[in-house]
Design an enzyme around this catalytic site. Sequence first.
Site, mmCIF file in Angstrom:
data_model
loop_
_atom_site.group_PDB
_atom_site.id
_atom_site.type_symbol
_atom_site.label_atom_id
_atom_site.label_comp_id
_atom_site.label_asym_id
_atom_site.label_seq_id
_atom_site.Cartn_x
_atom_site.Cartn_y
_atom_site.Cartn_z
ATOM 1 N N CYS A 6 28.502 90.816 28.323
ATOM 2 C CA CYS A 6 27.377 90.527 27.423
ATOM 3 C C CYS A 6 27.761 90.817 25.977
ATOM 4 O O CYS A 6 28.179 91.925 25.638
ATOM 5 C CB CYS A 6 26.169 91.379 27.841
ATOM 6 S SG CYS A 6 24.834 91.333 26.647
ATOM 7 N N CYS A 9 25.797 93.724 24.474
ATOM 8 C CA CYS A 9 26.288 95.022 24.959
ATOM 9 C C CYS A 9 27.577 95.395 24.217
ATOM 10 O O CYS A 9 27.782 96.564 23.870
ATOM 11 C CB CYS A 9 26.538 94.984 26.461
ATOM 12 S SG CYS A 9 25.053 95.102 27.480
ATOM 13 N N ASP A 32 21.638 88.692 12.094
ATOM 14 C CA ASP A 32 22.073 87.558 12.914
ATOM 15 C C ASP A 32 23.288 86.896 12.269
ATOM 16 O O ASP A 32 23.349 86.740 11.045
ATOM 17 C CB ASP A 32 20.926 86.541 13.070
ATOM 18 C CG ASP A 32 21.171 85.589 14.220
ATOM 19 O OD1 ASP A 32 20.497 85.732 15.256
ATOM 20 O OD2 ASP A 32 22.045 84.704 14.084
ATOM 21 N N ASN A 89 12.942 84.669 22.619
ATOM 22 C CA ASN A 89 13.058 83.484 23.465
ATOM 23 C C ASN A 89 13.364 83.913 24.891
ATOM 24 O O ASN A 89 14.277 84.708 25.118
ATOM 25 C CB ASN A 89 14.170 82.573 22.940
ATOM 26 C CG ASN A 89 13.857 82.012 21.563
ATOM 27 O OD1 ASN A 89 12.733 81.626 21.295
ATOM 28 N ND2 ASN A 89 14.856 81.991 20.682
ATOM 29 N N THR A 97 19.825 81.792 24.219
ATOM 30 C CA THR A 97 21.267 81.575 24.370
ATOM 31 C C THR A 97 22.020 82.855 24.706
ATOM 32 O O THR A 97 23.110 82.796 25.273
ATOM 33 C CB THR A 97 21.880 80.960 23.097
ATOM 34 O OG1 THR A 97 21.666 81.844 21.998
ATOM 35 C CG2 THR A 97 21.270 79.606 22.789
ATOM 36 N N HIS A 100 20.639 89.004 26.736
ATOM 37 C CA HIS A 100 20.356 90.434 26.565
ATOM 38 C C HIS A 100 19.077 90.444 25.733
ATOM 39 O O HIS A 100 19.052 89.849 24.637
ATOM 40 C CB HIS A 100 21.513 91.117 25.833
ATOM 41 C CG HIS A 100 21.336 92.582 25.583
ATOM 42 N ND1 HIS A 100 22.274 93.537 25.961
ATOM 43 C CD2 HIS A 100 20.337 93.284 24.974
ATOM 44 C CE1 HIS A 100 21.858 94.736 25.592
ATOM 45 N NE2 HIS A 100 20.688 94.604 24.979
ATOM 46 N N HIS A 102 16.300 90.419 23.273
ATOM 47 C CA HIS A 102 16.367 90.609 21.825
ATOM 48 C C HIS A 102 15.174 89.948 21.167
ATOM 49 O O HIS A 102 14.571 89.009 21.705
ATOM 50 C CB HIS A 102 17.671 90.053 21.251
ATOM 51 C CG HIS A 102 17.892 88.601 21.525
ATOM 52 N ND1 HIS A 102 18.380 88.133 22.715
ATOM 53 C CD2 HIS A 102 17.689 87.498 20.748
ATOM 54 C CE1 HIS A 102 18.482 86.819 22.674
ATOM 55 N NE2 HIS A 102 18.061 86.393 21.481
ATOM 56 N N HIS A 104 13.955 88.346 17.364
ATOM 57 C CA HIS A 104 14.357 87.874 16.041
ATOM 58 C C HIS A 104 13.290 88.300 15.041
ATOM 59 O O HIS A 104 12.114 87.930 15.185
ATOM 60 C CB HIS A 104 14.436 86.343 16.015
ATOM 61 C CG HIS A 104 15.421 85.752 16.970
ATOM 62 N ND1 HIS A 104 16.691 85.375 16.602
ATOM 63 C CD2 HIS A 104 15.318 85.449 18.287
ATOM 64 C CE1 HIS A 104 17.320 84.868 17.655
ATOM 65 N NE2 HIS A 104 16.511 84.905 18.677
HETATM 66 P P1 5GP Z 1 18.643 83.289 21.211
HETATM 67 O O1 5GP Z 1 19.118 81.880 20.970
HETATM 68 O O2 5GP Z 1 19.170 83.801 22.528
HETATM 69 O O3 5GP Z 1 17.189 83.509 21.045
HETATM 70 O O4 5GP Z 1 19.290 84.158 20.056
HETATM 71 C C1 5GP Z 1 20.619 84.582 20.043
HETATM 72 C C2 5GP Z 1 20.973 84.884 18.606
HETATM 73 O O5 5GP Z 1 22.122 85.677 18.599
HETATM 74 C C3 5GP Z 1 21.244 83.644 17.756
HETATM 75 O O6 5GP Z 1 20.362 83.623 16.647
HETATM 76 C C4 5GP Z 1 22.700 83.837 17.343
HETATM 77 O O7 5GP Z 1 22.970 83.385 16.031
HETATM 78 C C5 5GP Z 1 22.899 85.323 17.486
HETATM 79 N N1 5GP Z 1 24.262 85.717 17.794
HETATM 80 C C6 5GP Z 1 25.045 85.197 18.784
HETATM 81 N N2 5GP Z 1 26.233 85.812 18.794
HETATM 82 C C7 5GP Z 1 26.199 86.751 17.814
HETATM 83 C C8 5GP Z 1 27.146 87.715 17.340
HETATM 84 O O8 5GP Z 1 28.262 87.834 17.824
HETATM 85 N N3 5GP Z 1 26.762 88.503 16.293
HETATM 86 C C9 5GP Z 1 25.523 88.394 15.726
HETATM 87 N N4 5GP Z 1 25.253 89.221 14.709
HETATM 88 N N5 5GP Z 1 24.598 87.501 16.153
HETATM 89 C C10 5GP Z 1 24.939 86.686 17.182
HETATM 90 ZN ZN ZN Z 2 23.777 93.214 27.315
#
Ligand code: 5GP
Ligand code: ZN
Length: 116
Positions: A6, A9, A32, A89, A97, A100, A102, A104
């Site tokens: 992950c 993680c 982000d 989400n 995506t 884990h 989270h 925003h």
């Molecule tokens: P989701 O699409 O799951 O709601 O949000 C995942 C978020 O994690 C996205 O906004 C993406 O830009 C962010 N993200 C993905 N990989 C990384 C990373 O390695 N570092 C940081 N700081 N953000 C990440």
């Molecule tokens: Zn995790």
Amino acid sequence: MSDPNCIFCKIAARQIPASFVHEDEDVLAFRDISPQAPTHIVIIPRVHLSGLNDLTPDLAPLMGKIGLVAKKLAADEGRVASGWRLVSNAGPDAGQTVFHLHFHLLGGRPMAGKMV
Ligand code: 5GP
Ligand code: ZN
């Protein structure tokens, strides 16, 4: 508690760098990597949960703590008066995506595409 595959993680374990803006025993927050607003902070629990669908009643205090961290960070970022949004989400239709849990924290521009 932690999933070796992950990415969040790995960020929590400092195996991948991130720009941290908050850290305590239960909750971490970092900027982000692909910001969608002038303020775009990702808030996560240290414990690995795949998303909102993993929530159980014992995690209610943790969810409250995440809310309070979000409020503090919105204030730190100067977004209280202008407004801010907290989004999580869950699953494919929501566009999750990273699996884990989270949240925003978004602010610093009007939020287009008001959905609710
Ligand atoms: P989701 O699409 O799951 O709601 O949000 C995942 C978020 O994690 C996205 O906004 C993406 O830009 C962010 N993200 C993905 N990989 C990384 C990373 O390695 N570092 C940081 N700081 N953000 C990440
Ligand atoms: Zn995790």
